[in-house]
Scaffold this active site. Structure first.
Site, short mmCIF file in Angstrom:
data_model
loop_
_atom_site.label_atom_id
_atom_site.label_comp_id
_atom_site.label_asym_id
_atom_site.label_seq_id
_atom_site.Cartn_x
_atom_site.Cartn_y
_atom_site.Cartn_z
N CYS A 253 0.82 -1.21 0.00
CA CYS A 253 0.00 0.00 0.00
C CYS A 253 0.85 1.27 0.00
CB CYS A 253 -0.91 -0.02 1.24
SG CYS A 253 -1.80 1.52 1.50
N TYR B 206 -5.73 5.83 -8.74
CA TYR B 206 -6.90 5.04 -8.37
C TYR B 206 -8.14 5.54 -9.11
CZ TYR B 206 -4.21 2.85 -4.65
OH TYR B 206 -3.27 2.12 -3.96
#
Length: 341
Positions: free
Chosen positions: A61, A190
């Site tokens: 992440c 994203y």
């Protein structure tokens, strides 16, 4: 993919509105401070103490990666312990175990259980990073941008590192850069990859590459994003850049250019990667396994590509800016020369 609803795990899809990806707000917003007083948000009662706090992270992440970089740079490994979830996120969300670690504080199997220890009726995404207070047995904060500021300054009594990555005199410029980079690059990849319509994809795609072009131009005349001083703005950007060519170009269709195609951005990425200690926080195996293996709506087969193999350790020329600064300083007249003129 899923989330907790009133304490119960439920499967659901990535959230979009009119085809545009919507990132949920983080919920736990207390601060660790040097003396335990309240921070900018939340309540007080979380004084900095060695051994009291624990980080839950994923090596995959980019948001969690920021906190691991700061923990390393600020020499807080002995003060703040860490557990690492496995890279593959499936029906149960983040889980502990190889090739990550076990939950060495609470002994849970799923990160969702950690959230429920803090709030048995919690509703929301179970995300990383998480800063956990062992003494009060609760989550302090799960917002990466705030956790790195705590690591930057609150634990000064437990480290001999005195570098300030958020200096008062540069905060306005740092915040402006952060706002641009977050919207269009950090979250922009994203927004591009999770777009559910062509219009939403193209909108996010163009904003992403317009911003990368602007950053490339900015870095043509200075070593870092805010002049020639390394700040939190750089560390917030670099965790996206390090994943870009290996994942975002193919997996998220961010394929106008690769970072390696930008001379200044690619040199800048290598410069930051080569800061002592940073390379050890980069785990491309976890990164690729997570994205390609977890997002089955995007990659139904779960096949993880073997390439590319970026060489972040290759030489760069970013040190030229330090040389330029030295040359400019030596060419300026001294105080006595200025008075005599």
């Amino acid at each position: 993919m899923g989330q907790l609803v009133a304490g119960v795990w439920q499967e659901n899809e990535i959230r979009t509105l009119d085809g545009r990806f919507q990132r949920p707000a983080t919920v736990f917003r207390n601060w660790v401070t040097a003396d335990g007083s309240a921070g900018p948000t939340g309540t007080g009662g979380f004084p900095a103490e060695a051994g009291r706090y624990h980080l839950y992270v994923s090596h995959a992440c980019p948001w969690a990666h920021r906190t691991m970089i700061f923990r390393k740079l600020k020499k807080l490994e002995d003060a703040i312990s860490v557990s690492v979830v496995a890279p593959l996120m499936e029906q149960e969300g983040w889980v502990f175990g190889a090739p990550g670690t076990e939950d060495t504080v609470n002994g849970t199997r799923r990160l969702a259980e950690v959230y429920l220890l803090a709030d048995p009726k919690f509703t929301g995404r179970v995300s990383v990073p998480v800063l956990w207070d062992k003494q009060r047995a609760t989550i302090v904060n799960n917002e990466s941008s705030e956790i790195i500021r705590m690591l930057n300054s609150a634990f000064a009594a437990f480290t001999d590192d005195r570098v300030d990555y958020y200096p008062a005199e540069l905060r306005r410029e740092i915040d402006a850069v952060n706002d641009l980079v977050y919207a269009n690059v950090n979250n922009g990849v994203y927004r591009t990859g999770f777009a559910a319509t062509q219009e939403a994809y193209e909108e996010a795609f163009r904003a992403l590459f317009d911003t990368l072009a602007a950053l490339e131009e900015r870095l043509a005349t200075q070593r870092y994003l805010v002049g020639n001083r390394l700040t939190e703005a750089d560390w917030r950007l670099v965790t996206t850049l390090v994943r870009f060519d290996a994942v975002y170009v193919g997996h998220f269709k961010c394929n106008w250019k690769r970072i390696v195609d930008y001379p200044n951005l690619s040199g800048y990425l290598r410069d930051l990667y080569q800061v002592p200690g940073v390379a050890g926080t980069v785990h491309l195996d976890h990164i690729k396994q997570h994205y390609y293996g977890s997002h089955r709506r995007i990659n139904p087969t779960g096949i993880v590509p073997l390439g590319p193999e970026p060489d972040f350790a290759a030489p760069h020329d970013r040190g030229r800016f330090a040389a330029q600064d030295t040359a400019r300083a030596s060419s300026r007249p001294s105080d006595s020369e200025s008075r005599d003129s």
